[in-house]
Structures are given as C-alpha cells and as structure tokens.
Design an enzyme around this catalytic site. Structure first.
Site, PDB file in Angstrom:
ATOM      1  N   ALA A  17       0.913  -1.199   0.027  1.00  0.00           N
ATOM      2  CA  ALA A  17       0.055  -0.010  -0.046  1.00  0.00           C
ATOM      3  C   ALA A  17       0.865   1.246  -0.107  1.00  0.00           C
ATOM      4  O   ALA A  17       0.641   2.188  -0.760  1.00  0.00           O
ATOM      5  CB  ALA A  17      -0.863  -0.188   1.097  1.00  0.00           C
ATOM      6  N   GLN A  37      10.790   0.383   8.347  1.00  0.00           N
ATOM      7  CA  GLN A  37      11.403  -0.007   9.471  1.00  0.00           C
ATOM      8  C   GLN A  37      12.689  -1.450   9.056  1.00  0.00           C
ATOM      9  O   GLN A  37      13.714  -1.566   9.442  1.00  0.00           O
ATOM     10  CB  GLN A  37      10.600  -0.643  10.341  1.00  0.00           C
ATOM     11  CG  GLN A  37       9.856  -1.823  10.015  1.00  0.00           C
ATOM     12  CD  GLN A  37       9.106  -2.406  11.226  1.00  0.00           C
ATOM     13  OE1 GLN A  37       8.874  -1.936  12.271  1.00  0.00           O
ATOM     14  NE2 GLN A  37       8.277  -3.680  10.850  1.00  0.00           N
ATOM     15  N   ARG A 110       3.536 -12.202  -3.989  1.00  0.00           N
ATOM     16  CA  ARG A 110       3.552 -11.012  -3.247  1.00  0.00           C
ATOM     17  C   ARG A 110       5.004 -10.207  -3.423  1.00  0.00           C
ATOM     18  O   ARG A 110       5.281  -9.130  -3.758  1.00  0.00           O
ATOM     19  CB  ARG A 110       3.734 -10.998  -1.863  1.00  0.00           C
ATOM     20  CG  ARG A 110       2.031 -11.348  -1.531  1.00  0.00           C
ATOM     21  CD  ARG A 110       2.084 -11.728   0.245  1.00  0.00           C
ATOM     22  NE  ARG A 110       2.639 -10.380   0.789  1.00  0.00           N
ATOM     23  CZ  ARG A 110       1.491  -9.460   1.178  1.00  0.00           C
ATOM     24  NH1 ARG A 110       0.047  -9.980   1.126  1.00  0.00           N
ATOM     25  NH2 ARG A 110       1.452  -8.480   1.870  1.00  0.00           N
ATOM     26  N   TYR A 219      -4.269 -21.338  -6.033  1.00  0.00           N
ATOM     27  CA  TYR A 219      -4.125 -20.667  -7.593  1.00  0.00           C
ATOM     28  C   TYR A 219      -2.641 -20.733  -7.969  1.00  0.00           C
ATOM     29  O   TYR A 219      -1.828 -21.230  -7.213  1.00  0.00           O
ATOM     30  CB  TYR A 219      -4.702 -19.314  -7.670  1.00  0.00           C
ATOM     31  CG  TYR A 219      -4.107 -18.326  -6.594  1.00  0.00           C
ATOM     32  CD1 TYR A 219      -3.146 -17.677  -6.820  1.00  0.00           C
ATOM     33  CD2 TYR A 219      -5.150 -18.089  -5.590  1.00  0.00           C
ATOM     34  CE1 TYR A 219      -2.863 -16.567  -5.917  1.00  0.00           C
ATOM     35  CE2 TYR A 219      -4.824 -17.059  -4.609  1.00  0.00           C
ATOM     36  CZ  TYR A 219      -3.562 -16.271  -4.733  1.00  0.00           C
ATOM     37  OH  TYR A 219      -3.178 -15.462  -3.768  1.00  0.00           O
ATOM     38  N   ASP A 299      -3.593  -1.456   5.575  1.00  0.00           N
ATOM     39  CA  ASP A 299      -4.086  -2.097   6.577  1.00  0.00           C
ATOM     40  C   ASP A 299      -4.091  -1.158   7.983  1.00  0.00           C
ATOM     41  O   ASP A 299      -4.635  -1.448   8.778  1.00  0.00           O
ATOM     42  CB  ASP A 299      -2.955  -3.306   6.719  1.00  0.00           C
ATOM     43  CG  ASP A 299      -3.590  -4.554   6.139  1.00  0.00           C
ATOM     44  OD1 ASP A 299      -4.506  -4.352   5.307  1.00  0.00           O
ATOM     45  OD2 ASP A 299      -2.978  -5.645   6.247  1.00  0.00           O
TER      46      ASP A 299
HETATM   47  C1  LIG Z   1      -3.862 -15.212   4.424  1.00  0.00           C
HETATM   48  C2  LIG Z   1      -4.091 -13.729   3.896  1.00  0.00           C
HETATM   49  C3  LIG Z   1      -4.352 -13.893   2.492  1.00  0.00           C
HETATM   50  C4  LIG Z   1      -4.636 -12.516   1.832  1.00  0.00           C
HETATM   51  N1  LIG Z   1      -4.843 -12.758   0.326  1.00  0.00           N
HETATM   52  C5  LIG Z   1      -5.015 -11.398  -0.200  1.00  0.00           C
HETATM   53  C6  LIG Z   1      -5.388 -11.431  -1.465  1.00  0.00           C
HETATM   54  O1  LIG Z   1      -5.646 -12.225  -2.268  1.00  0.00           O
HETATM   55  N2  LIG Z   1      -5.563 -10.179  -2.137  1.00  0.00           N
HETATM   56  C7  LIG Z   1      -5.443  -9.080  -1.440  1.00  0.00           C
HETATM   57  O2  LIG Z   1      -5.850  -7.948  -1.886  1.00  0.00           O
HETATM   58  N3  LIG Z   1      -5.249  -8.951  -0.008  1.00  0.00           N
HETATM   59  C8  LIG Z   1      -4.989 -10.150   0.510  1.00  0.00           C
HETATM   60  N4  LIG Z   1      -4.489 -10.385   2.074  1.00  0.00           N
HETATM   61  C9  LIG Z   1      -4.263  -9.015   2.530  1.00  0.00           C
HETATM   62  C10 LIG Z   1      -3.039  -8.423   2.241  1.00  0.00           C
HETATM   63  O3  LIG Z   1      -2.176  -9.088   2.658  1.00  0.00           O
HETATM   64  C11 LIG Z   1      -2.672  -6.913   3.246  1.00  0.00           C
HETATM   65  O4  LIG Z   1      -3.981  -6.259   3.321  1.00  0.00           O
HETATM   66  C12 LIG Z   1      -1.686  -6.134   2.779  1.00  0.00           C
HETATM   67  O5  LIG Z   1      -0.665  -6.790   2.466  1.00  0.00           O
HETATM   68  C13 LIG Z   1      -1.559  -4.935   3.535  1.00  0.00           C
HETATM   69  O6  LIG Z   1      -0.658  -3.977   2.890  1.00  0.00           O
HETATM   70  P1  LIG Z   1       0.036  -2.898   3.736  1.00  0.00           P
HETATM   71  O7  LIG Z   1       0.998  -2.305   2.795  1.00  0.00           O
HETATM   72  O8  LIG Z   1      -1.047  -1.698   3.968  1.00  0.00           O
HETATM   73  O9  LIG Z   1       0.754  -3.417   5.126  1.00  0.00           O
HETATM   74  P2  LIG Z   1       2.111  -4.374   5.230  1.00  0.00           P
HETATM   75  O10 LIG Z   1       2.222  -5.502   4.074  1.00  0.00           O
HETATM   76  O11 LIG Z   1       1.776  -4.881   6.600  1.00  0.00           O
HETATM   77  O12 LIG Z   1       3.238  -3.167   5.219  1.00  0.00           O
HETATM   78  C14 LIG Z   1       3.518  -2.444   6.273  1.00  0.00           C
HETATM   79  C15 LIG Z   1       5.020  -1.995   6.046  1.00  0.00           C
HETATM   80  O13 LIG Z   1       5.318  -1.076   7.097  1.00  0.00           O
HETATM   81  C16 LIG Z   1       6.441  -1.437   7.691  1.00  0.00           C
HETATM   82  N5  LIG Z   1       6.288  -0.746   9.064  1.00  0.00           N
HETATM   83  C17 LIG Z   1       5.479  -1.582  10.007  1.00  0.00           C
HETATM   84  N6  LIG Z   1       5.940  -0.777  11.129  1.00  0.00           N
HETATM   85  C18 LIG Z   1       6.655   0.283  10.935  1.00  0.00           C
HETATM   86  C19 LIG Z   1       7.224   1.376  11.432  1.00  0.00           C
HETATM   87  N7  LIG Z   1       6.995   1.554  13.081  1.00  0.00           N
HETATM   88  N8  LIG Z   1       7.999   1.966  10.925  1.00  0.00           N
HETATM   89  C20 LIG Z   1       8.406   2.024   9.493  1.00  0.00           C
HETATM   90  N9  LIG Z   1       7.891   0.911   8.854  1.00  0.00           N
HETATM   91  C21 LIG Z   1       7.194   0.016   9.541  1.00  0.00           C
HETATM   92  C22 LIG Z   1       6.526  -2.922   7.529  1.00  0.00           C
HETATM   93  O14 LIG Z   1       7.789  -3.545   7.613  1.00  0.00           O
HETATM   94  C23 LIG Z   1       6.064  -3.149   6.145  1.00  0.00           C
HETATM   95  O15 LIG Z   1       6.827  -2.846   5.031  1.00  0.00           O
HETATM   96  C24 LIG Z   1      -4.398 -11.394   2.500  1.00  0.00           C
HETATM   97  C25 LIG Z   1      -4.137 -11.402   3.932  1.00  0.00           C
HETATM   98  C26 LIG Z   1      -3.728 -12.766   4.357  1.00  0.00           C
HETATM   99  C27 LIG Z   1      -3.383 -12.516   6.102  1.00  0.00           C
END
Ligand SMILES: Cc1cc2nc3c(=O)[nH]c(=O)nc-3n(C[C@H](O)[C@H](O)[C@H](O)COP(=O)(O)OP(=O)(O)OC[C@H]3O[C@@H](n4cnc5c(N)ncnc54)[C@H](O)[C@@H]3O)c2cc1C
Length: 392
Positions: A17, A37, A110, A219, A299
C-alpha cells in the site's frame, strides 16, 4: 510547479500500500520520502489476487507490463464442495472479465509485485526510500509534523501517511494503540511446485473449496510454475505469540481430514520449508483516519479478514485515490479530507463484508454447502470500482 508540489510528503511503511501511494504521488509530480523499518526490502508470504479494481491503479502507475509478465491471469475460477470436490460454482475470469471491468484479474507472488513497486519508485524522479527507519513518534504542529525514528533520526514533513500495516505505530500515535484482536481464524499458506502434482489437478486454475469451519483457496503464480494456497481454519486455542511460524505439513493434513482428494494431494506435496501458519487479527473500523496533516492508508487504516481477497486491493486503491486527491486540491488539508471521504465508506463496507463472508463460508452445518450461494468480491460489485476515475 505549484505550492502543493513543493510539499514534503512522508510515507511510513514500504509495504504494497505504501509503495503504491508513493509511486502514484511521484508520478503526479509530488516529492515523497518513504521510511521503512526493515533493513532490507523483501516481502514474505506467498500469492496475492489482484482483482481488476486494484489492477486499474497498478496500470496507472506504470506496472501493467509487470502484471502481464509476472502474474497469471486465470481463464476460469470455481468453488468446490469440500467433501465431494464437485464444482458448485463457476466464475468467468480471463479476457471476459477484463473486458467487462477494463482491467485484468491477476494472481501474482507478493514478492514479485513488491519488487516491481520498489523498482518503479526508486527509478522515479526525486525518490527516496530510507530503510532501517522504524517510526516511533509524531510531533505535530500547524504546518506539518516532525517524525522520530528508533534509530534516533528526526525528520520534518508537511504531510505524513501512515502505511505501516495492521500494527501501525502511526495509528497508535493518532488514536491510541489499542490491540488488534485475534479473530479466531488461523491461516496456513503454502507453495507447491506444479511438477510435484499429478497433471490435470489444478482445474479450474483458481479455486476455493468451502467446508465446515474451513476453506481452502489455491491458484497458480509465477507463470504457472507454483501453486499457492491459503487454508483457513477456526481455532479458539491459539497460544503461539509469534505472528508467522513454520508449520508441519502433517498438522495441516490432519486439519483437512475428510476433504476431497485434490486438496489433500496439494497439501501433502508441500515442501516442508514452504508451509507457514499464522493467526489472523483485525480491528474495529475507524470513523476517522486523519488528524491535522497525518493520515492512514492500507492495513494501518482498515485491516480486514482475507475472505474477499481485498486487503491489499483496498490499500492499492487508497494509494491511487490519495495521489489524485493531492493533485486535485489546493491545500494538504483539503487533499486529506477528500482522500478520506472518498475511501472510508468503501473500505468500511469491505471490512464488514469480509468478516460476514468468513462466517458464511465457515458455518458449522456441513450439509448445505451445495445449495448455499457464495458471496464474493464479484457478487458484491467490488470489482466494478475504478480508483483512477472514481469521484473524489
Ligand atoms: C492469509 C491472507 C491472504 C491474503 N490474500 C489477499 C489477496 O488475495 N488479495 C488481497 O488484496 N489481499 C490479501 N490479503 C491482505 C493483504 O496481505 C494485506 O491487506 C496487505 O498486505 C496490506 O498491505 P500494507 O502495505 O497496508 O501493509 P503491510 O504489508 O503490513 O506493510 C506495512 C509495512 O510497514 C512497515 N512498518 C511497520 N511498522 C513500521 C514502523 N513503525 N516504521 C516503519 N515501517 C514500519 C512494515 O515493515 C511493512 O513493510 C491477505 C492477507 C492474509 C493474512
């Protein structure tokens, strides 16, 4: 270049994201600094479904070629009965769906998507990605914010975007930490080389099997060379503190005892080092994501259960809409207001529907799986959304 383009925008978190937001802002001429981080970039985990609503955004930021090259676009999807394996529902994917939605439905590793995003961002003009920067503190004033990191660094930014995942520290600073709650579901994720399976087993290419208190989705990714699966089960006895641990294949086989042969064959073929399990957490939807010039995305703003496969998709949509809101606004406050207003209702809906769909799929009564209509991202109309043109 107007005053808006002179803003210093900090994105905390280089997940899918955060990097989508960073690329989308960068392509619209904004100056973005991303703070992550981890000492080194590298997504863990397995496959991801990118539905057309999210594919629109990735194409807009220049990743259309990567999706084609690295992803698999299944022709057909389906739902099978957990015990008999009978195909209970068929879903049209491939060209027909792409034509209807104006963007493809893609299944991808991913790590491949994350890598493509990181490359696109770091190749762009004026980009900066600081690794080893764990966000800790936020000191705000009228004009922006100062952010403090665990490594002792402090930086000033005009706008801060917290894209730091379900355990978001930015969210904690804005609205109090709270705790993500254990949902009662645990997930196993596995990767199986296609040559380890008998020919003809992966039909249709993308398939969910649904049964009492369990689902099994699988898949193809990596040009069809790997089968990715997510197996979900309900548990009330989760004791392990760690968020992601290696699992025994035999434990997963026992969990899916009595399931149809294809599911059990795939599980049994999992190389032991490629079988992981973890507990699934979520949070209550927030009524507001923004304070001053600081907001949340992905998230960090709206963690959800995976039953509609939309978690990453919502974060990807957020990133594009955020960048469009900055492009269309005269002040950062206006941009953040428009971003949140455009996103919060949709993501709250998807959070609630993801939880409801989990309850629908996992209901304990084993015998009516053949008659029950299944809720999907498609049946809810989620794939018809296009973040590139959605109203702001
Ligand atoms: C089993 C499972 C299956 C899934 N399947 C799908 C799917 O098919 N399709 C779909 O769209 N979604 C799917 N999802 C959901 C998806 O994986 C998440 O919604 C998505 O990865 C979230 O992305 P994000 O970038 O918001 O957060 P994250 O991927 O959690 O990234 C957060 C980033 O911030 C960094 N960070 C954290 N804290 C700090 C800090 N204090 N300072 C600096 N950096 C920090 C972390 O290291 C990380 O790099 C699935 C989830 C699960 C659990």
């Amino acid at each position: 270049m107007g005053a808006m383009q002179d803003l210093e925008i900090a994105v905390v978190g280089a997940g899918i994201a955060g990097l989508t937001a960073a690329c989308a802002l960068q392509r619209r001429g904004f100056r973005v600094r991303v703070y992550e981080q981890a000492e080194r970039l590298g997504e863990v985990g397995a496959g991801l479904t990118i539905t057309p609503n999210a594919a629109h955004a990735l194409i807009d930021i220049g990743l259309g070629g990567d999706l084609e090259r690295l992803g698999v676009c299944p022709e057909r999807g389906g739902a099978r009965h957990w015990r008999s394996g009978e195909l209970m529902a068929r879903f049209e994917r491939g060209a027909a769906l792409a034509e209807r939605c104006g963007a493809p439905y893609v299944q991808i590793h991913r790590a491949d998507l994350h890598d493509a995003l990181a490359r696109a961002f770091t190749a762009g003009e004026g980009s900066s990605l600081a690794l080893g920067h764990r966000f800790e503190r936020l000191l705000e004033n009228e004009q922006g914010a100062e952010i403090g990191f665990a490594n002792g660094m402090r930086v000033r930014a005009d706008v801060v975007i917290g894209a730091d995942g379900i355990r978001s520290a930015v969210r904690g600073q804005l609205f109090g930490a709270g705790h993500p709650r254990f949902t009662g579901y645990i997930a196993w994720r596995g990767l199986v080389p296609i040559e380890a399976l008998p020919p003809g087993l992966i039909e249709p290419q993308s398939c969910i099997s649904i049964g009492p208190r369990h689902t099994f989705t699988r898949y193809l990714i990596r040009a069809g060379r790997l089968v990715n699966y997510v197996a979900l089960a309900e548990r009330d006895d989760w004791q392990v503190e760690s968020w992601s641990v290696r699992s025994e294949v035999s434990e997963l086989l026992a969990e899916f005892a009595g399931w149809h042969e294809a599911v059990r064959t795939i599980i049994a073929a999992t190389p032991p080092e490629l079988c992981f399990k973890w507990a699934l957490f979520d949070r209550e939807p927030l009524a507001n994501w923004t304070r001053g010039r600081v907001t949340l995305l992905g998230d960090a703003a709206h963690p959800m259960l995976p039953f509609l496969g939309q978690g990453a998709a919502m974060g990807i949509e957020d990133g594009l809409v955020l960048a469009r809101a900055f492009e269309a606004s005269g002040t950062p406050e206006e941009a953040l207001r428009r971003y949140q207003a455009a996103r919060i209702e949709r993501t709250t809906f998807v959070m609630r529907k993801s939880a409801e769909t989990g309850r629908e799929y996992h209901r304990a009564d084993a015998d009516d799986y053949d008659t029950h209509p299944h809720t999907t991202a498609e049946s809810l109309g989620l794939m018809a959304y296009d973040p590139v043109v959605a109203s702001l």
